[in-house]
Scaffold this motif. Sequence first.
Motif, PDB file in Angstrom:
ATOM      1  N   GLY A 148       0.805  -1.221   0.000  1.00 18.64           N
ATOM      2  CA  GLY A 148       0.000   0.000   0.000  1.00 18.64           C
ATOM      3  C   GLY A 148       0.838   1.272   0.000  1.00 18.64           C
ATOM      4  N   ALA A 149       1.824   1.340   0.896  1.00 21.64           N
ATOM      5  CA  ALA A 149       2.662   2.537   0.966  1.00 21.64           C
ATOM      6  C   ALA A 149       3.468   2.730  -0.321  1.00 21.64           C
ATOM      7  N   VAL A 150       3.895   1.614  -0.920  1.00 24.09           N
ATOM      8  CA  VAL A 150       4.637   1.693  -2.186  1.00 24.09           C
ATOM      9  C   VAL A 150       3.736   2.248  -3.284  1.00 24.09           C
ATOM     10  N   GLU A 151       2.500   1.778  -3.343  1.00 21.48           N
ATOM     11  CA  GLU A 151       1.565   2.255  -4.368  1.00 21.48           C
ATOM     12  C   GLU A 151       1.260   3.735  -4.206  1.00 21.48           C
ATOM     13  N   ILE A 152       1.121   4.177  -2.969  1.00 14.58           N
ATOM     14  CA  ILE A 152       0.886   5.604  -2.722  1.00 14.58           C
ATOM     15  C   ILE A 152       2.123   6.420  -3.089  1.00 14.58           C
ATOM     16  N   PHE A 153       3.304   5.907  -2.777  1.00 12.55           N
ATOM     17  CA  PHE A 153       4.555   6.590  -3.146  1.00 12.55           C
ATOM     18  C   PHE A 153       4.678   6.728  -4.660  1.00 12.55           C
ATOM     19  N   VAL A 154       4.408   5.640  -5.375  1.00 16.11           N
ATOM     20  CA  VAL A 154       4.502   5.662  -6.839  1.00 16.11           C
ATOM     21  C   VAL A 154       3.499   6.653  -7.427  1.00 16.11           C
ATOM     22  N   GLY A 155       2.249   6.595  -6.971  1.00 16.62           N
ATOM     23  CA  GLY A 155       1.237   7.509  -7.482  1.00 16.62           C
ATOM     24  C   GLY A 155       1.540   8.959  -7.149  1.00 16.62           C
ATOM     25  N   SER A 156       2.043   9.210  -5.947  1.00 20.79           N
ATOM     26  CA  SER A 156       2.365  10.582  -5.534  1.00 20.79           C
ATOM     27  C   SER A 156       3.504  11.156  -6.369  1.00 20.79           C
ATOM     28  N   CYS A 157       4.511  10.349  -6.632  1.00 22.28           N
ATOM     29  CA  CYS A 157       5.622  10.813  -7.477  1.00 22.28           C
ATOM     30  C   CYS A 157       5.148  11.093  -8.903  1.00 22.28           C
ATOM     31  N   ALA A 158       4.200  10.285  -9.390  1.00 22.37           N
ATOM     32  CA  ALA A 158       3.648  10.544 -10.717  1.00 22.37           C
ATOM     33  C   ALA A 158       2.880  11.856 -10.741  1.00 22.37           C
ATOM     34  N   LEU A 159       2.121  12.133  -9.686  1.00 25.02           N
ATOM     35  CA  LEU A 159       1.422  13.413  -9.600  1.00 25.02           C
ATOM     36  C   LEU A 159       2.409  14.570  -9.525  1.00 25.02           C
ATOM     37  N   ALA A 160       3.466  14.400  -8.732  1.00 21.00           N
ATOM     38  CA  ALA A 160       4.493  15.443  -8.645  1.00 21.00           C
ATOM     39  C   ALA A 160       5.156  15.683  -9.995  1.00 21.00           C
ATOM     40  N   THR A 161       5.277  14.632 -10.795  1.00 23.59           N
ATOM     41  CA  THR A 161       5.807  14.785 -12.154  1.00 23.59           C
ATOM     42  C   THR A 161       4.882  15.665 -12.984  1.00 23.59           C
ATOM     43  N   GLY A 162       3.577  15.509 -12.787  1.00 22.39           N
ATOM     44  CA  GLY A 162       2.628  16.370 -13.488  1.00 22.39           C
ATOM     45  C   GLY A 162       2.814  17.833 -13.127  1.00 22.39           C
ATOM     46  N   LEU A 163       3.027  18.116 -11.848  1.00 22.31           N
ATOM     47  CA  LEU A 163       3.285  19.494 -11.434  1.00 22.31           C
ATOM     48  C   LEU A 163       4.588  20.000 -12.043  1.00 22.31           C
ATOM     49  N   GLY A 164       5.596  19.133 -12.070  1.00 18.59           N
ATOM     50  CA  GLY A 164       6.868  19.508 -12.686  1.00 18.59           C
ATOM     51  C   GLY A 164       6.710  19.808 -14.168  1.00 18.59           C
ATOM     52  N   SER A 165       5.809  19.079 -14.834  1.00 16.33           N
ATOM     53  CA  SER A 165       5.571  19.314 -16.255  1.00 16.33           C
ATOM     54  C   SER A 165       5.007  20.707 -16.491  1.00 16.33           C
ATOM     55  N   ILE A 166       4.139  21.155 -15.583  1.00 15.61           N
ATOM     56  CA  ILE A 166       3.589  22.509 -15.696  1.00 15.61           C
ATOM     57  C   ILE A 166       4.695  23.541 -15.492  1.00 15.61           C
ATOM     58  N   VAL A 167       5.610  23.274 -14.562  1.00 12.04           N
ATOM     59  CA  VAL A 167       6.747  24.174 -14.353  1.00 12.04           C
ATOM     60  C   VAL A 167       7.623  24.229 -15.603  1.00 12.04           C
ATOM     61  N   VAL A 168       7.855  23.070 -16.219  1.00 16.65           N
ATOM     62  CA  VAL A 168       8.650  23.031 -17.449  1.00 16.65           C
ATOM     63  C   VAL A 168       7.973  23.855 -18.541  1.00 16.65           C
ATOM     64  N   ALA A 169       6.658  23.721 -18.664  1.00 12.56           N
ATOM     65  CA  ALA A 169       5.930  24.486 -19.677  1.00 12.56           C
ATOM     66  C   ALA A 169       6.072  25.982 -19.444  1.00 12.56           C
ATOM     67  N   ALA A 170       5.959  26.413 -18.180  1.00 17.83           N
ATOM     68  CA  ALA A 170       6.094  27.837 -17.865  1.00 17.83           C
ATOM     69  C   ALA A 170       7.512  28.333 -18.124  1.00 17.83           C
ATOM     70  N   THR A 171       8.497  27.527 -17.745  1.00 19.11           N
ATOM     71  CA  THR A 171       9.895  27.909 -17.970  1.00 19.11           C
ATOM     72  C   THR A 171      10.201  27.998 -19.452  1.00 19.11           C
ATOM     73  N   ARG A 172       9.709  27.029 -20.209  1.00 13.93           N
ATOM     74  CA  ARG A 172       9.917  27.040 -21.660  1.00 13.93           C
ATOM     75  C   ARG A 172       9.308  28.267 -22.313  1.00 13.93           C
ATOM     76  N   GLN A 173       8.111  28.644 -21.839  1.00 14.00           N
ATOM     77  CA  GLN A 173       7.442  29.820 -22.373  1.00 14.00           C
ATOM     78  C   GLN A 173       8.243  31.082 -22.056  1.00 14.00           C
ATOM     79  N   ARG A 174       8.780  31.149 -20.857  1.00 16.20           N
ATOM     80  CA  ARG A 174       9.551  32.321 -20.447  1.00 16.20           C
ATOM     81  C   ARG A 174      10.833  32.434 -21.262  1.00 16.20           C
ATOM     82  N   VAL A 175      11.492  31.280 -21.510  1.00 13.31           N
ATOM     83  CA  VAL A 175      12.726  31.290 -22.301  1.00 13.31           C
ATOM     84  C   VAL A 175      12.436  31.724 -23.735  1.00 13.31           C
ATOM     85  N   ALA A 176      11.318  31.246 -24.283  1.00 12.13           N
ATOM     86  CA  ALA A 176      10.952  31.572 -25.670  1.00 12.13           C
ATOM     87  C   ALA A 176      10.640  33.051 -25.837  1.00 12.13           C
ATOM     88  N   SER A 177      10.087  33.647 -24.795  1.00  8.90           N
ATOM     89  CA  SER A 177       9.718  35.063 -24.888  1.00  8.90           C
ATOM     90  C   SER A 177      10.909  35.979 -24.605  1.00  8.90           C
TER      91      SER A 177
END
Length: 431
Positions: free
Chosen positions: A402-431
């Motif tokens: 159970g704890a492993v499954e929650i850890f895996v899912g939480s890290c995947a969600l954190a990756t989603g947040l990181g993806s939004i940060v990457v998108a914002a950073t990429r936009q800032r660099v392009a501008s």
Amino acid sequence: MLRHAEPQEGTAIQELAPLDRGVRAWTFCACGFVVEMMVWGFLFSYGIFQDYYTHHPPFNTSSQVSIAAVGTVGLGIQYGEVLFLSVLFRRYPDYMRTAMWCALVLYFLCLLGSSFATKVWQLILLQGVGLGFSGGFMYLPVMILLPQWFSERRGLAGGIIFAGTGVGGFVFPFLLNALLNNVGLRWTLRIWAFMTCVSTGIAFYGVRPRLPVPKYYAGQRRPLAPRMEYFKSPLFLSFSLTCLIQGLSYFPVSLYIASFTQTVATPLTATVVLSLFNSAGVVGQVILGYLTDRFAYPWVMLLSSVGSALAAFFLWGFAGGPALIYPFAIIFGALSGGFSSVWPNAAVDCAGRTPENADITYAGTAMFKGVSAVIGPIVSGILLEAGKSSTLGHGYGRAGYGAVEIFVGSCALATGLGSIVVAATRQRVAS
């Protein structure tokens, strides 16, 4: 993407093989597929060995963390040494083929030596450190030489070569499981050592440069290593850290999915699940790679990570048998296993105005992925031992996962947040 060394002045002119076509080009592609399959396919099949070590003497008295370390150390080193090897082979291209053959000998000796191991630390040293170190020297020349043979069809050729990992990851668990059941661990490792040596050695004859290899003499200046200012850019750091977090989600599943399945199903089901998981990654790479060519890669990253999180939380979390394990292996394997298909486009972005150095930013990201290959399974192993075969209630997290499954899912969600940060950073660099 990977840049080759230019022929030096005074090099004898010779007729070059055709680019993107011809027997030699496709022979290179086929041989690269074999090398990729034998090196990476075997690493990603470690779950079969992990399950065997956990349930059979003399290693079954060792902790889950130490047994998992055998596979994680190999993965971590093989990812982590890419940057070092990229710089090394740029400076010493004339020694690359020699290094490949020496690495094959070392790989064979380490795999053969691991068949005599009686302690887990010996497995970590031989099957982990030894195979990981030598495997990088064996497969990276394929990536370096690929741009010499293919330009317009580079994507197709690269896809064929990368598919070797998925094919090996699908087929090898069945072969390894059959060998372990029929001849035992010792002879399985010895047979595999000879199989790898013969098949990869034959493939090396087709992994040849298309362009003349520069010759350097004593006192002659060699190419300088590229500058590393890319590693300080916000875009590189945000993307690489996001890939590290994604690895924390992916690698625990790749190593523990077979062990988990055997606790709630049969050994055959565990083998099938691991094979489906590995082969789904190939399909995911093709699909996500296709999407990356048509949409901004941060949003493809977001799709991959959110889908992986939902699969981990709900399909794996409530899995009590094959009914949910099979769809989890396919969905998570495709979405999380295909995540790396965004790397080429991201590497070019991170290289900025010098896209010819994208291989360096690619290798830098691989180092971050190597860190997660070590940390993720170790953290998961600690969580698994703390679970002690318990459940979290309401049928969630069976067999102490159970704890492993929650850890895996939480890290995947954190990756989603990181993806939004990457998108914002990429936009800032392009501008």
